[in-house]
Design an enzyme around this catalytic site. Sequence first.
Site, PDB file in Angstrom:
ATOM      1  N   GLY A   1      -6.719   5.289 -19.076  1.00 10.99           N
ATOM      2  CA  GLY A   1      -5.874   5.809 -19.942  1.00 10.99           C
ATOM      3  C   GLY A   1      -5.429   7.296 -19.795  1.00 10.99           C
TER       4      GLY A   1
ATOM      5  N   GLY B   1      -3.684   8.129 -16.373  1.00  6.90           N
ATOM      6  CA  GLY B   1      -2.842   8.185 -15.543  1.00  6.90           C
ATOM      7  C   GLY B   1      -1.453   8.315 -15.646  1.00  6.90           C
TER       8      GLY B   1
ATOM      9  N   CYS C   1       0.441   4.805 -15.988  1.00  7.54           N
ATOM     10  CA  CYS C   1      -0.306   4.058 -16.962  1.00  7.54           C
ATOM     11  C   CYS C   1       0.015   4.152 -18.362  1.00  7.54           C
ATOM     12  CB  CYS C   1      -2.286   4.567 -16.528  1.00  7.54           C
ATOM     13  SG  CYS C   1      -3.154   4.313 -18.110  1.00  7.54           S
TER      14      CYS C   1
HETATM   15  P1  5GP Z   1      -2.073  10.069 -12.058  1.00  6.43           P
HETATM   16  O1  5GP Z   1      -3.275  11.318 -10.935  1.00  6.43           O
HETATM   17  O2  5GP Z   1      -0.938   9.506 -11.524  1.00  6.43           O
HETATM   18  O3  5GP Z   1      -2.710  10.850 -13.203  1.00  6.43           O
HETATM   19  O4  5GP Z   1      -3.490   9.035 -11.851  1.00  6.43           O
HETATM   20  C1  5GP Z   1      -3.552   8.229 -11.371  1.00  6.43           C
HETATM   21  C2  5GP Z   1      -4.833   7.354 -11.480  1.00  6.43           C
HETATM   22  O5  5GP Z   1      -4.661   6.254 -12.492  1.00  6.43           O
HETATM   23  C3  5GP Z   1      -5.393   5.752 -10.603  1.00  6.43           C
HETATM   24  O6  5GP Z   1      -6.294   6.445  -9.876  1.00  6.43           O
HETATM   25  C4  5GP Z   1      -6.099   4.830 -11.342  1.00  6.43           C
HETATM   26  O7  5GP Z   1      -7.085   4.906 -11.434  1.00  6.43           O
HETATM   27  C5  5GP Z   1      -4.712   5.134 -12.446  1.00  6.43           C
HETATM   28  N1  5GP Z   1      -3.544   3.803 -12.576  1.00  6.43           N
HETATM   29  C6  5GP Z   1      -2.839   3.308 -11.184  1.00  6.43           C
HETATM   30  N2  5GP Z   1      -2.602   2.753 -11.639  1.00  6.43           N
HETATM   31  C7  5GP Z   1      -2.307   1.858 -13.360  1.00  6.43           C
HETATM   32  C8  5GP Z   1      -1.862   1.209 -14.030  1.00  6.43           C
HETATM   33  O8  5GP Z   1      -1.234   0.429 -13.503  1.00  6.43           O
HETATM   34  N3  5GP Z   1      -2.259   1.353 -15.172  1.00  6.43           N
HETATM   35  C9  5GP Z   1      -3.371   2.179 -15.573  1.00  6.43           C
HETATM   36  N4  5GP Z   1      -4.336   1.899 -16.858  1.00  6.43           N
HETATM   37  N5  5GP Z   1      -4.150   2.620 -14.608  1.00  6.43           N
HETATM   38  C10 5GP Z   1      -3.379   3.251 -13.507  1.00  6.43           C
END
Ligand code: 5GP
Length: 359
Positions: free
Chosen positions: A193, A195, A198
């Site tokens: 959660g 991300g 996300c």
């Molecule tokens: P960020 O660095 O952008 O905060 O987080 C990256 C991570 O978000 C990714 O490695 C993956 O675990 C998660 N993530 C990527 N796409 C999605 C999505 O569509 N839904 C969710 N729940 N998590 C995502």
Amino acid sequence: MRIEEELKLDFKDVLIRPKRSTLTSRAEVDISRQFVFRTSRRTYKGIPIIAANMDTVGTLDMARTLAGHGLATALHKHYDEHLLIDFFRALPATDTVFYSMGIARVDYEKFHRVNAALTTDTADATDTANTGQGIASLCVDVANGYTKSFVDFIHKLREEYPDKTLMAGNVVTGEMTEELILAGVDIVKVGIGPGSVCTTRRMTGVGYPQLSAIIECADAAHGLGGLICADGGCTSPGDLAKAFGGGADFIMLGGMLAGHDECGGEVVETNGMRKMAFYGMSSRAAMDKYAGGVAEYRASEGKQVLIDHRGAVEATLQDILGGVRSACTYVGARRLKELSKRTTFIRVARQLNDWFGER
Ligand code: 5GP
């Protein structure tokens, strides 16, 4: 129904307390790490930051560039297998490039074919840097690492590939981290959660504050000789320092590495600004692209945003690595390895964050 009263923390809830130090410059800080993985027994050397396996971040271009700076990449899983074979064939060392997959049969079979093609290469082929070893590192990625089918898949994969480094998740609790490590996972991916694109928390109400997840899962993993990768929620170099300070061995970045030339997306001009699309892998945008739309029984758990195009990733890397190095000097850690031992978190009142407009 039960309520857990214990306080759980996110990056924005803490700061790192400075400590006396004999370091005179951040140039003295070594932010690389060396690990021997618990199950694969392979050795990893490098800066333990991994580009996320999202199709606008974990690209072949990103992998080539990051490898040149000692960082790792989890390639997204939608590449054509022949492209992957050519790519891995040309890589001199494959430990820092993770092949990603889900737990569907098609994922497993595709990996099997790619790996087999690489292992049957002959050592005397002149254009072949990767001489017959196949893929070294795997990333098995599911949104919910608590299902029996995921754990069964890990057991099967580990049995078949005892010497591959296995990173898998995502989970957020100590007991599931232990279960995965005992099943043969070398690096447990932590985060549900947090991300940047996300929407799981909003769509399902499920999640866990990321810093507490890191602290608890790292403690569980390290107790068994395993490692964790903090995945999601870092929006600034300071968040990486907090994640490492909380015990993360690796950190996976999506949004912080998005919007660069290496991401491969289209640059669009909007009101004179150059923008790139960045979307979650469970977003409608991704499902339209790869699965022919969102299946009737499910909702999208990711969103699409337009972010500034930021040019080559090198300048961003310098910022990120400079911030982590600087954090180490503030607490007197000569090596990244020492950062967590030297970290004391100060809890910050949420009102202060809001007041100063932080995050
Ligand atoms: P960020 O660095 O952008 O905060 O987080 C990256 C991570 O978000 C990714 O490695 C993956 O675990 C998660 N993530 C990527 N796409 C999605 C999505 O569509 N839904 C969710 N729940 N998590 C995502």
